[in-house]
Design a protein around this motif. Structure first.
Motif, PDB file in Angstrom:
ATOM      1  N   GLY A  17      24.402  26.819  41.137  1.00  0.00           N
ATOM      2  CA  GLY A  17      25.792  26.615  40.737  1.00  0.00           C
ATOM      3  C   GLY A  17      25.987  25.298  40.012  1.00  0.00           C
ATOM      4  O   GLY A  17      26.721  25.222  39.024  1.00  0.00           O
ATOM      5  N   ALA A  18      25.319  24.251  40.490  1.00  0.00           N
ATOM      6  CA  ALA A  18      25.389  22.946  39.829  1.00  0.00           C
ATOM      7  C   ALA A  18      24.823  23.041  38.412  1.00  0.00           C
ATOM      8  O   ALA A  18      25.365  22.460  37.465  1.00  0.00           O
ATOM      9  N   ALA A  19      23.739  23.787  38.259  1.00  0.00           N
ATOM     10  CA  ALA A  19      23.118  23.952  36.944  1.00  0.00           C
ATOM     11  C   ALA A  19      24.036  24.713  35.989  1.00  0.00           C
ATOM     12  O   ALA A  19      24.195  24.327  34.822  1.00  0.00           O
ATOM     13  N   ILE A  20      24.651  25.790  36.474  1.00  0.00           N
ATOM     14  CA  ILE A  20      25.538  26.583  35.622  1.00  0.00           C
ATOM     15  C   ILE A  20      26.743  25.756  35.182  1.00  0.00           C
ATOM     16  O   ILE A  20      27.154  25.799  34.008  1.00  0.00           O
ATOM     17  N   ALA A  21      27.315  24.985  36.095  1.00  0.00           N
ATOM     18  CA  ALA A  21      28.464  24.141  35.764  1.00  0.00           C
ATOM     19  C   ALA A  21      28.097  23.146  34.661  1.00  0.00           C
ATOM     20  O   ALA A  21      28.871  22.915  33.724  1.00  0.00           O
ATOM     21  N   THR A  22      26.916  22.586  34.762  1.00  0.00           N
ATOM     22  CA  THR A  22      26.469  21.606  33.770  1.00  0.00           C
ATOM     23  C   THR A  22      26.295  22.239  32.394  1.00  0.00           C
ATOM     24  O   THR A  22      26.743  21.697  31.380  1.00  0.00           O
ATOM     25  N   VAL A  23      25.667  23.410  32.342  1.00  0.00           N
ATOM     26  CA  VAL A  23      25.417  24.080  31.067  1.00  0.00           C
ATOM     27  C   VAL A  23      26.729  24.495  30.396  1.00  0.00           C
ATOM     28  O   VAL A  23      26.895  24.333  29.172  1.00  0.00           O
ATOM     29  N   LEU A  24      27.660  25.011  31.165  1.00  0.00           N
ATOM     30  CA  LEU A  24      28.952  25.407  30.604  1.00  0.00           C
ATOM     31  C   LEU A  24      29.666  24.209  29.980  1.00  0.00           C
ATOM     32  O   LEU A  24      30.180  24.291  28.859  1.00  0.00           O
ATOM     33  N   ALA A  25      29.693  23.100  30.690  1.00  0.00           N
ATOM     34  CA  ALA A  25      30.367  21.901  30.181  1.00  0.00           C
ATOM     35  C   ALA A  25      29.680  21.377  28.931  1.00  0.00           C
ATOM     36  O   ALA A  25      30.346  20.995  27.959  1.00  0.00           O
ATOM     37  N   GLN A  26      28.348  21.358  28.934  1.00  0.00           N
ATOM     38  CA  GLN A  26      27.607  20.866  27.771  1.00  0.00           C
ATOM     39  C   GLN A  26      27.864  21.719  26.533  1.00  0.00           C
ATOM     40  O   GLN A  26      27.979  21.201  25.416  1.00  0.00           O
ATOM     41  N   THR A  27      27.955  23.031  26.730  1.00  0.00           N
ATOM     42  CA  THR A  27      28.203  23.942  25.615  1.00  0.00           C
ATOM     43  C   THR A  27      29.567  23.681  24.990  1.00  0.00           C
ATOM     44  O   THR A  27      29.713  23.625  23.761  1.00  0.00           O
ATOM     45  N   ILE A  28      30.576  23.512  25.831  1.00  0.00           N
ATOM     46  CA  ILE A  28      31.937  23.283  25.346  1.00  0.00           C
ATOM     47  C   ILE A  28      32.030  21.956  24.596  1.00  0.00           C
ATOM     48  O   ILE A  28      32.618  21.876  23.511  1.00  0.00           O
ATOM     49  N   VAL A  29      31.461  20.901  25.153  1.00  0.00           N
ATOM     50  CA  VAL A  29      31.513  19.579  24.522  1.00  0.00           C
ATOM     51  C   VAL A  29      30.839  19.601  23.161  1.00  0.00           C
ATOM     52  O   VAL A  29      31.391  19.106  22.162  1.00  0.00           O
ATOM     53  N   SER A  30      29.653  20.172  23.088  1.00  0.00           N
ATOM     54  CA  SER A  30      28.906  20.210  21.828  1.00  0.00           C
ATOM     55  C   SER A  30      29.671  20.975  20.754  1.00  0.00           C
ATOM     56  O   SER A  30      29.727  20.553  19.589  1.00  0.00           O
ATOM     57  N   THR A  31      30.295  22.079  21.138  1.00  0.00           N
ATOM     58  CA  THR A  31      31.043  22.896  20.180  1.00  0.00           C
ATOM     59  C   THR A  31      32.243  22.139  19.617  1.00  0.00           C
ATOM     60  O   THR A  31      32.488  22.135  18.400  1.00  0.00           O
ATOM     61  N   ILE A  32      32.994  21.467  20.504  1.00  0.00           N
ATOM     62  CA  ILE A  32      34.180  20.727  20.050  1.00  0.00           C
ATOM     63  C   ILE A  32      33.780  19.553  19.154  1.00  0.00           C
ATOM     64  O   ILE A  32      34.429  19.282  18.138  1.00  0.00           O
ATOM     65  N   LEU A  33      32.709  18.840  19.536  1.00  0.00           N
ATOM     66  CA  LEU A  33      32.242  17.718  18.716  1.00  0.00           C
ATOM     67  C   LEU A  33      31.897  18.178  17.301  1.00  0.00           C
ATOM     68  O   LEU A  33      32.243  17.521  16.312  1.00  0.00           O
ATOM     69  N   PHE A  34      31.202  19.307  17.197  1.00  0.00           N
ATOM     70  CA  PHE A  34      30.808  19.802  15.878  1.00  0.00           C
ATOM     71  C   PHE A  34      32.028  20.189  15.046  1.00  0.00           C
ATOM     72  O   PHE A  34      32.110  19.874  13.842  1.00  0.00           O
ATOM     73  N   ILE A  35      32.974  20.878  15.672  1.00  0.00           N
ATOM     74  CA  ILE A  35      34.185  21.290  14.952  1.00  0.00           C
ATOM     75  C   ILE A  35      34.931  20.066  14.416  1.00  0.00           C
ATOM     76  O   ILE A  35      35.403  20.054  13.273  1.00  0.00           O
ATOM     77  N   TYR A  36      35.012  19.024  15.237  1.00  0.00           N
ATOM     78  CA  TYR A  36      35.719  17.802  14.825  1.00  0.00           C
ATOM     79  C   TYR A  36      34.975  17.101  13.687  1.00  0.00           C
ATOM     80  O   TYR A  36      35.596  16.644  12.719  1.00  0.00           O
ATOM     81  N   LEU A  37      33.655  17.016  13.794  1.00  0.00           N
ATOM     82  CA  LEU A  37      32.859  16.401  12.727  1.00  0.00           C
ATOM     83  C   LEU A  37      33.053  17.150  11.409  1.00  0.00           C
ATOM     84  O   LEU A  37      33.205  16.534  10.339  1.00  0.00           O
ATOM     85  N   ARG A  38      33.025  18.440  11.496  1.00  0.00           N
ATOM     86  CA  ARG A  38      33.140  19.259  10.283  1.00  0.00           C
ATOM     87  C   ARG A  38      34.519  19.097   9.628  1.00  0.00           C
ATOM     88  O   ARG A  38      34.629  19.011   8.404  1.00  0.00           O
ATOM     89  N   LYS A  39      35.544  19.006  10.464  1.00  0.00           N
ATOM     90  CA  LYS A  39      36.904  18.915   9.941  1.00  0.00           C
ATOM     91  C   LYS A  39      37.229  17.532   9.395  1.00  0.00           C
ATOM     92  O   LYS A  39      37.827  17.404   8.316  1.00  0.00           O
ATOM     93  N   HIS A  40      36.843  16.482  10.111  1.00  0.00           N
ATOM     94  CA  HIS A  40      37.299  15.135   9.765  1.00  0.00           C
ATOM     95  C   HIS A  40      36.278  14.312   8.977  1.00  0.00           C
ATOM     96  O   HIS A  40      36.644  13.325   8.349  1.00  0.00           O
ATOM     97  N   TYR A  41      35.006  14.694   9.032  1.00  0.00           N
ATOM     98  CA  TYR A  41      33.990  13.954   8.282  1.00  0.00           C
ATOM     99  C   TYR A  41      33.263  14.822   7.258  1.00  0.00           C
ATOM    100  O   TYR A  41      32.268  14.406   6.674  1.00  0.00           O
TER     101      TYR A  41
END
Length: 451
Positions: free
Chosen positions: A198-222
């Motif tokens: 469960g700890a592993a799944i929670a970590t992977v889900l959070a990492q996926t969401i963070v990486s996706t949002i960071l990329f979207i922001y980079l693409r839009k603003h930079y």
């Protein structure tokens, strides 16, 4: 394109603080998550802590390998921004993202193929703990793909002088991780009780969401990947040339840590659990120093690109002054209050006594460790990644023979902790002296050749 953050003008202390606070904030939230995660896992027993700790050693290899890309990315991005050449900065960023995806995919495949042999290396002689370690490593291996990309994205932001955006986005993911941890570990609100899985799944889900949002922001603003993309082999070679010393250092550091852990395993799973928890507690120093390292690297990089060498010198000594205060404070806390701090995570009296010894001994080296880490940021900013790598590889590698020698004396397990502390002290003395030699060259020559 989003407004650039110019680090080549204005009050140096203010600029460094403004840049470092979000990086430190992001790191401190990560530290808080790691500690809370360890508290939850600790409730599953010492075996669960040992399992997660054992798997974690090999997962760190993924982040070490990624340094081959993200170190050079941050350096060249900040230097290009300092030159006001934003097209060049984006070219470096885009090429680095593609390289990271290919490199980390190969690493994940290797981990999945050899996971049983890797865990078996520690000879834990406990099938239940070994199974938990394999399960945890299998799931979190997939998360390395997204967390590695997040490291590259964050370096790109920092290179532009923008540390606030990745701080805010990463905070969202860490908060989500903190919420999901107890739910999935203990099966709250109707969810199944999954334990370390469960700890592993929670970590992977959070990492996926963070990486996706960071990329979207980079693409839009930079404008990353918005004007077509041509893979630049020359920039790849340049990035790898810069990143190779640091990547080699981090890979070897992780390898040295694995061998040290194998020596610790001679004292049983409890000793591994002690180190795992102790490292999390001690992380308040190196995580905060990592924030200043990132800020100093971006600050020095932009000023190096702008050829403002006097600001580099002043910026370095400002950063060292601030971080030294933290090092002294943490040393005091770890040396004076080790038992109550360690008991927050594990309650067994014997393990707490082992953990208190760890904190007291490692507390001696905190000032030297944070000074060394911050100095690495200075070297990275001028593109000189070889000196910190040489110092780290030699002195960190020296921990293994020191640990073997000291652990067979009356010090026993404490001898291993002293091997870590002694090497940290030496690194905190040698590396700053080396960097000050470079600062003197600035004054004499007013130029340095980029790697």
């Amino acid at each position: 394109m989003k407004k650039k953050y110019d680090l080549t003008e204005g009050n140096i202390l203010y600029k460094l603080t403004l840049l470092s606070l979000p990086i430190m904030g992001m790191s401190l939230i990560q530290m808080a998550y790691n500690m809370i995660d360890m508290i939850w896992i600790g409730r599953l027993g010492n075996g669960a802590v040992a399992a997660v700790g054992t798997a974690g050693f090999f997962l760190k290899f993924g982040f070490a390998i990624t340094a081959l890309i993200f170190i050079g990315t941050g350096i060249r991005t900040s230097q290009s921004v300092g030159e006001k050449n934003y097209k060049k900065a984006n070219s470096y960023a885009e090429t680095s993202i593609i390289n990271t995806m290919g490199l980390i995919t190969a690493f994940i495949v290797m981990i999945l193929i050899s996971r049983y042999q890797l865990i078996g290396f520690f000879k834990l002689n406990n099938p239940a703990i070994e199974k938990m370690a394999v399960d945890y490593m299998t799931i979190t291996a997939f998360g390395i793909f997204f967390s590695s990309l997040s490291l590259v994205f964050t370096r790109i932001f920092n290179g532009h002088g923008d540390s606030k955006t990745p701080f805010l986005i990463t905070s969202i993911g860490l908060i989500l991780n903190i919420i999901l941890d107890p739910i999935l570990i203990f099966g709250l609100f109707g969810f199944p009780k999954l334990g370390v899985v469960g700890a592993a799944i929670a970590t992977v889900l959070a990492q996926t969401i963070v990486s996706t949002i960071l990329f979207i922001y980079l693409r839009k603003h930079y404008q990353i990947f918005t004007h077509g993309f041509v893979y630049d082999m020359e920039k790849t070679r340049d990035i790898i040339k810069i990143g190779t010393p640091i990547a080699a250092q981090r890979i070897l550091f992780t390898g040295f840590s694995v061998f040290i852990a194998r020596i610790i395993a001679n004292w049983g799973a409890d000793a591994i659990a002690v180190q795992r928890v102790g490292v999390q507690i001690e992380s308040i120093s190196w995580i905060t120093a990592g924030g200043f390292q990132g800020a100093l690297a971006a600050f020095v990089g932009q000023n190096y690109g702008a050829k403002k060498y006097d600001r580099i010198k002043k910026g370095y000594f400002n950063a060292i002054g601030i971080i030294s205060v933290l090092g002294v404070f943490v040393s005091f806390i770890l040396i004076v209050f080790p038992e109550p701090i360690f008991r927050i995570f594990l309650q067994d009296d014997y393990i707490v006594s082992l953990g208190a010894n760890y904190l007291r001994i490692l507390g001696v080296s905190q000032l030297f460790m944070v000074v060394e880490m911050t100095t690495v940021g200075g070297f990275q900013g001028i593109g000189k990644t070889l000196p910190p790598s040489i110092v780290s590889i030699i002195l960190t590698g020296a921990r293994i023979p020191m640990a073997l020698m000291l652990s067979v004396t009356a010090l026993e397990l404490n001898g291993i902790w002293w091997s870590i502390t002694i090497s940290s002290i030496l690194k905190g003395i040698v590396l700053p002296i080396w960097f000050m030699i470079h600062l003197k060259r600035f004054k004499e020559d007013k130029t340095l050749v980029m790697n």
